[in-house]
Design a protein around this motif. Sequence first.
Motif, PDB file in Angstrom:
ATOM      1  N   SER A  60       0.807  -1.227   0.000  1.00 54.33           N
ATOM      2  CA  SER A  60       0.000   0.000   0.000  1.00 54.33           C
ATOM      3  C   SER A  60       0.838   1.275   0.000  1.00 54.33           C
ATOM      4  O   SER A  60       0.467   2.264  -0.631  1.00 54.33           O
ATOM      5  N   GLY A  61       1.979   1.277   0.687  1.00 57.27           N
ATOM      6  CA  GLY A  61       2.819   2.473   0.732  1.00 57.27           C
ATOM      7  C   GLY A  61       3.524   2.774  -0.572  1.00 57.27           C
ATOM      8  O   GLY A  61       4.026   3.880  -0.782  1.00 57.27           O
ATOM      9  N   ALA A  62       3.564   1.809  -1.461  1.00 63.15           N
ATOM     10  CA  ALA A  62       4.239   1.987  -2.752  1.00 63.15           C
ATOM     11  C   ALA A  62       3.248   2.144  -3.898  1.00 63.15           C
ATOM     12  O   ALA A  62       3.636   2.145  -5.061  1.00 63.15           O
ATOM     13  N   ALA A  63       1.958   2.278  -3.563  1.00 57.81           N
ATOM     14  CA  ALA A  63       0.915   2.344  -4.599  1.00 57.81           C
ATOM     15  C   ALA A  63       0.979   3.676  -5.347  1.00 57.81           C
ATOM     16  O   ALA A  63       0.407   4.666  -4.935  1.00 57.81           O
ATOM     17  N   GLU A  64       1.728   3.666  -6.416  1.00 57.16           N
ATOM     18  CA  GLU A  64       1.882   4.822  -7.290  1.00 57.16           C
ATOM     19  C   GLU A  64       1.783   4.296  -8.716  1.00 57.16           C
ATOM     20  O   GLU A  64       2.442   3.320  -9.071  1.00 57.16           O
ATOM     21  N   GLU A  65       0.974   4.921  -9.536  1.00 51.08           N
ATOM     22  CA  GLU A  65       0.815   4.455 -10.911  1.00 51.08           C
ATOM     23  C   GLU A  65       2.175   4.374 -11.598  1.00 51.08           C
ATOM     24  O   GLU A  65       2.967   5.307 -11.570  1.00 51.08           O
ATOM     25  N   GLY A  66       2.446   3.214 -12.183  1.00 56.54           N
ATOM     26  CA  GLY A  66       3.702   2.994 -12.882  1.00 56.54           C
ATOM     27  C   GLY A  66       4.826   2.474 -12.010  1.00 56.54           C
ATOM     28  O   GLY A  66       5.880   2.098 -12.514  1.00 56.54           O
ATOM     29  N   ARG A  67       4.630   2.410 -10.694  1.00 60.94           N
ATOM     30  CA  ARG A  67       5.677   1.913  -9.783  1.00 60.94           C
ATOM     31  C   ARG A  67       5.809   0.412  -9.960  1.00 60.94           C
ATOM     32  O   ARG A  67       4.850  -0.334  -9.878  1.00 60.94           O
ATOM     33  N   GLN A  68       7.021  -0.031 -10.245  1.00 63.26           N
ATOM     34  CA  GLN A  68       7.311  -1.461 -10.361  1.00 63.26           C
ATOM     35  C   GLN A  68       8.242  -1.835  -9.220  1.00 63.26           C
ATOM     36  O   GLN A  68       9.223  -1.129  -8.975  1.00 63.26           O
ATOM     37  N   VAL A  69       7.934  -2.922  -8.548  1.00 70.16           N
ATOM     38  CA  VAL A  69       8.717  -3.377  -7.402  1.00 70.16           C
ATOM     39  C   VAL A  69       9.017  -4.861  -7.566  1.00 70.16           C
ATOM     40  O   VAL A  69       8.133  -5.641  -7.914  1.00 70.16           O
ATOM     41  N   THR A  70      10.252  -5.232  -7.304  1.00 63.37           N
ATOM     42  CA  THR A  70      10.631  -6.642  -7.271  1.00 63.37           C
ATOM     43  C   THR A  70      10.843  -7.030  -5.813  1.00 63.37           C
ATOM     44  O   THR A  70      11.655  -6.426  -5.115  1.00 63.37           O
ATOM     45  N   VAL A  71      10.086  -8.030  -5.359  1.00 65.15           N
ATOM     46  CA  VAL A  71      10.209  -8.543  -3.997  1.00 65.15           C
ATOM     47  C   VAL A  71      11.093  -9.785  -4.065  1.00 65.15           C
ATOM     48  O   VAL A  71      10.870 -10.673  -4.896  1.00 65.15           O
ATOM     49  N   VAL A  72      12.102  -9.829  -3.189  1.00 67.21           N
ATOM     50  CA  VAL A  72      13.078 -10.927  -3.189  1.00 67.21           C
ATOM     51  C   VAL A  72      13.031 -11.645  -1.843  1.00 67.21           C
ATOM     52  O   VAL A  72      13.136 -11.014  -0.792  1.00 67.21           O
ATOM     53  N   HIS A  73      12.888 -12.970  -1.890  1.00 65.83           N
ATOM     54  CA  HIS A  73      12.912 -13.809  -0.684  1.00 65.83           C
ATOM     55  C   HIS A  73      14.379 -14.068  -0.357  1.00 65.83           C
ATOM     56  O   HIS A  73      15.124 -14.614  -1.162  1.00 65.83           O
ATOM     57  N   ASN A  74      14.794 -13.659   0.854  1.00 68.28           N
ATOM     58  CA  ASN A  74      16.192 -13.772   1.256  1.00 68.28           C
ATOM     59  C   ASN A  74      16.382 -14.826   2.345  1.00 68.28           C
ATOM     60  O   ASN A  74      17.260 -14.712   3.187  1.00 68.28           O
ATOM     61  N   GLY A  75      15.542 -15.855   2.336  1.00 68.87           N
ATOM     62  CA  GLY A  75      15.671 -16.894   3.356  1.00 68.87           C
ATOM     63  C   GLY A  75      15.047 -16.443   4.663  1.00 68.87           C
ATOM     64  O   GLY A  75      14.262 -15.498   4.700  1.00 68.87           O
ATOM     65  N   GLY A  76      15.396 -17.117   5.753  1.00 73.30           N
ATOM     66  CA  GLY A  76      14.867 -16.746   7.061  1.00 73.30           C
ATOM     67  C   GLY A  76      14.671 -17.939   7.963  1.00 73.30           C
ATOM     68  O   GLY A  76      15.304 -18.973   7.789  1.00 73.30           O
ATOM     69  N   ALA A  77      13.764 -17.773   8.933  1.00 75.18           N
ATOM     70  CA  ALA A  77      13.562 -18.791   9.961  1.00 75.18           C
ATOM     71  C   ALA A  77      12.097 -19.213  10.024  1.00 75.18           C
ATOM     72  O   ALA A  77      11.226 -18.555   9.466  1.00 75.18           O
ATOM     73  N   SER A  78      11.850 -20.297  10.724  1.00 72.23           N
ATOM     74  CA  SER A  78      10.486 -20.772  11.011  1.00 72.23           C
ATOM     75  C   SER A  78       9.666 -20.986   9.738  1.00 72.23           C
ATOM     76  O   SER A  78       8.579 -20.439   9.579  1.00 72.23           O
ATOM     77  N   THR A  79      10.188 -21.789   8.821  1.00 75.29           N
ATOM     78  CA  THR A  79       9.543 -22.033   7.530  1.00 75.29           C
ATOM     79  C   THR A  79       9.204 -20.704   6.859  1.00 75.29           C
ATOM     80  O   THR A  79       8.041 -20.329   6.728  1.00 75.29           O
ATOM     81  N   PRO A  80      10.228 -19.955   6.458  1.00 74.78           N
ATOM     82  CA  PRO A  80      10.023 -18.600   5.943  1.00 74.78           C
ATOM     83  C   PRO A  80       9.199 -18.566   4.658  1.00 74.78           C
ATOM     84  O   PRO A  80       9.513 -19.240   3.687  1.00 74.78           O
ATOM     85  N   THR A  81       8.124 -17.781   4.697  1.00 77.70           N
ATOM     86  CA  THR A  81       7.210 -17.671   3.569  1.00 77.70           C
ATOM     87  C   THR A  81       6.822 -16.209   3.377  1.00 77.70           C
ATOM     88  O   THR A  81       6.517 -15.518   4.348  1.00 77.70           O
ATOM     89  N   LEU A  82       6.826 -15.765   2.137  1.00 78.03           N
ATOM     90  CA  LEU A  82       6.303 -14.442   1.808  1.00 78.03           C
ATOM     91  C   LEU A  82       4.990 -14.642   1.072  1.00 78.03           C
ATOM     92  O   LEU A  82       4.919 -15.418   0.118  1.00 78.03           O
ATOM     93  N   SER A  83       3.943 -13.967   1.524  1.00 75.67           N
ATOM     94  CA  SER A  83       2.640 -14.094   0.879  1.00 75.67           C
ATOM     95  C   SER A  83       2.154 -12.729   0.409  1.00 75.67           C
ATOM     96  O   SER A  83       2.615 -11.694   0.876  1.00 75.67           O
TER      97      SER A  83
END
Length: 124
Positions: A60-83
């Motif tokens: 929501s904080g990046a909601a700007e028309e034309g804004r492109q964002v790449t989200v990268v999973h960098n590992g982690g703990a406790s069965t790390p999941t990005l949703s």
Amino acid sequence: MSETTNAAIRDRYERGLALTDGARGNVATDSPANGADTVVAGDADVHVVTADGTNTVDLSGAAEEGRQVTVVHNGGASTPTLSFADADFVGTGPANMTAAGATATVLNIDGSASGWIVVATGSA
């Protein structure tokens, strides 16, 4: 390194956008607590997350028309999941990312919090 001009700042102000520098190539990192959201900054082009449990990506904080964002999973703990919340997307969002190195590139097409589309996904 690119410089921000007064004209660029004025344009962002007049369009009602955040007065971040707007420069492309900004990389943000986050290590949210277990189960907490990871918030994408308004000027981030790449958002690298070290997950803990399941962390929901808040665009929501990046909601700007034309804004492109790449989200990268960098590992982690406790069965790390990005949703991703499907409500943020025109159609459905990317599948949960469970492996380090997985990526999802999303684009906002209308400036609204629910105006994101999936451009690409990738795995390690």
